[in-house]
Scaffold this active site. Structure first.
Site, PDB file in Angstrom:
ATOM      1  N   ASP A 101      -1.292  15.277 -13.870  1.00 52.07           N
ATOM      2  CA  ASP A 101      -1.980  13.834 -13.751  1.00 52.07           C
ATOM      3  C   ASP A 101      -1.804  13.156 -12.674  1.00 52.07           C
ATOM      4  O   ASP A 101      -1.860  12.007 -12.363  1.00 52.07           O
ATOM      5  CB  ASP A 101      -0.249  12.805 -14.577  1.00 52.07           C
ATOM      6  CG  ASP A 101      -0.328  13.688 -16.057  1.00 52.07           C
ATOM      7  OD1 ASP A 101      -1.258  13.982 -16.716  1.00 52.07           O
ATOM      8  OD2 ASP A 101       0.947  13.861 -16.648  1.00 52.07           O
TER       9      ASP A 101
ATOM     10  N   ASP B 218      -9.271  -6.690  -4.576  1.00 52.65           N
ATOM     11  CA  ASP B 218      -8.818  -5.447  -3.702  1.00 52.65           C
ATOM     12  C   ASP B 218      -9.849  -4.343  -3.972  1.00 52.65           C
ATOM     13  O   ASP B 218     -10.022  -3.642  -5.082  1.00 52.65           O
ATOM     14  CB  ASP B 218      -7.529  -4.708  -4.241  1.00 52.65           C
ATOM     15  CG  ASP B 218      -6.750  -3.913  -3.282  1.00 52.65           C
ATOM     16  OD1 ASP B 218      -7.666  -3.191  -2.454  1.00 52.65           O
ATOM     17  OD2 ASP B 218      -5.651  -3.445  -3.406  1.00 52.65           O
TER      18      ASP B 218
ATOM     19  N   HIS C 165      -7.088  -6.304  -0.381  1.00 48.31           N
ATOM     20  CA  HIS C 165      -5.959  -5.311  -0.143  1.00 48.31           C
ATOM     21  C   HIS C 165      -4.810  -6.071   0.729  1.00 48.31           C
ATOM     22  O   HIS C 165      -3.752  -5.918   0.530  1.00 48.31           O
ATOM     23  CB  HIS C 165      -6.385  -4.067   0.499  1.00 48.31           C
ATOM     24  CG  HIS C 165      -5.475  -2.883   0.649  1.00 48.31           C
ATOM     25  ND1 HIS C 165      -4.888  -2.499  -0.782  1.00 48.31           N
ATOM     26  CD2 HIS C 165      -4.845  -2.180   1.340  1.00 48.31           C
ATOM     27  CE1 HIS C 165      -4.035  -1.374  -0.525  1.00 48.31           C
ATOM     28  NE2 HIS C 165      -4.195  -1.357   0.641  1.00 48.31           N
TER      29      HIS C 165
ATOM     30  N   SER D  46       0.741  -1.289   0.005  1.00 50.82           N
ATOM     31  CA  SER D  46      -0.003   0.073   0.050  1.00 50.82           C
ATOM     32  C   SER D  46       0.957   1.308   0.063  1.00 50.82           C
ATOM     33  O   SER D  46       1.810   1.440  -0.931  1.00 50.82           O
ATOM     34  CB  SER D  46      -0.861  -0.083   1.308  1.00 50.82           C
ATOM     35  OG  SER D  46      -2.056   0.578   1.257  1.00 50.82           O
TER      36      SER D  46
END
Length: 291
Positions: free
Chosen positions: A221, A244, A272, A139
């Site tokens: 972006d 996830d 996740h 993560s």
């Protein structure tokens, strides 16, 4: 909150909250207490703070475990600390500044907080006298690992990342807002982190994290580290759980396309926290890649 959402959104939110930090172990007599005598707990002075870490194993190959948001070595990597091959690897699981037992200081989120974590992580391993290191990042820890590998290519041997993203989209910010108020998390997910941090620090830091991660949406972006991906030179394994609820598949695909020579491994039932829910499978995969 779920009552105010449609049933589909409510189901997604339940999945989201249940995927955050399940299986957390709170130490009884100190950070290493849950793991037995083979795991040592210590702090090192790095970049003006005292960083806490757990260490186990005696192998020549140094591996640093990098936790996710609000995470620490003990809360995020129990099965890896316990079961990664201690003859092949020396495993270090750190607590980034402001998380776990690396307090003080309180955690803050300037726009360069991932860069700061990457420098802290590498400097910690250099302080511990490791000549090179491989990274396992989950993560937020996966983002930190990407930046570290790009910034310190001669120091990073290999890298495994999962649940990471190189930029922030509008879809991501909707997910982040869904976890902002910790009082609406499930009790099972919330209570262990309350025990570790106390409710006030836990709640305040989660809100600050949401504001911190959303800063990137306003950059060109939505970039967190997209421009750094071509600089990654080490062999890289990207693992993605197909279920996830926090990090959509397109993020893993983007990383795979832009990290040269990377491999993408999909876990059909993975969420996740795939390294916890499918720990044996994940550990075999990581060990095989790192050797």
């Amino acid at each position: 909150m779920a009552a105010a959402l449609g049933s589909r959104a409510a189901r997604r939110m339940r999945h989201l909250l249940s995927a955050l930090k399940p299986g957390i172990q709170i130490p009884r007599a100190g950070p290493a207490a849950a793991f037995g005598s083979s795991v040592t707990s210590a702090k090192a002075a790095v970049n003006g703070v005292h960083l806490h870490y757990l260490r186990t194993g005696g192998g020549e190959h140094a591996v640093l475990l990098l936790p996710g948001m609000l995470g620490s070595g003990e809360t995020d990597f129990g099965p890896q600390i316990e079961n990664l091959n201690k003859k092949l690897f020396t495993v270090v699981a750190w607590d980034p500044r402001g998380y776990g037992h690396s307090r003080p200081p309180d955690r803050d989120f300037p726009v360069d907080f991932f860069e700061r974590d990457a420098k802290d992580a590498i400097d910690l391993m250099k302080t511990l006298k490791f000549k090179k290191v491989s990274l396992l990042g989950w993560s937020d820890g996966g983002i930190t690992a990407l930046i570290a590998a790009a910034r310190y290519p001669s120091y990073v041997s290999k890298m495994v990342i999962w649940g990471a993203n190189a930029y922030v989209t509008e879809q991501d910010t909707e997910i982040y807002q869904g976890i902002r108020d910790v009082s609406k998390w499930s009790e099972k997910t919330r209570k262990p982190l309350e025990a570790l941090y106390g409710f006030d620090y836990f709640a305040r830091t989660c809100e600050k994290w949401v504001d911190g991660i959303e800063q990137f949406k306003h950059l060109p972006d939505g970039s967190i580290c997209r421009d750094l991906l071509p600089l990654v030179q080490c062999p890289t394994l990207i693992v993605h759980g197909e279920k996830d609820p926090l990090v959509p598949r397109f993020h893993a695909d983007f990383l795979h396309r832009h990290v040269r020579g990377s491999r993408l491994h999909l876990m059909p039932e993975g969420k996740h926290n795939l390294h916890l829910r499918f720990a044996d499978e994940f550990n075999r995969l990581a060990e095989g890649f790192l050797q």
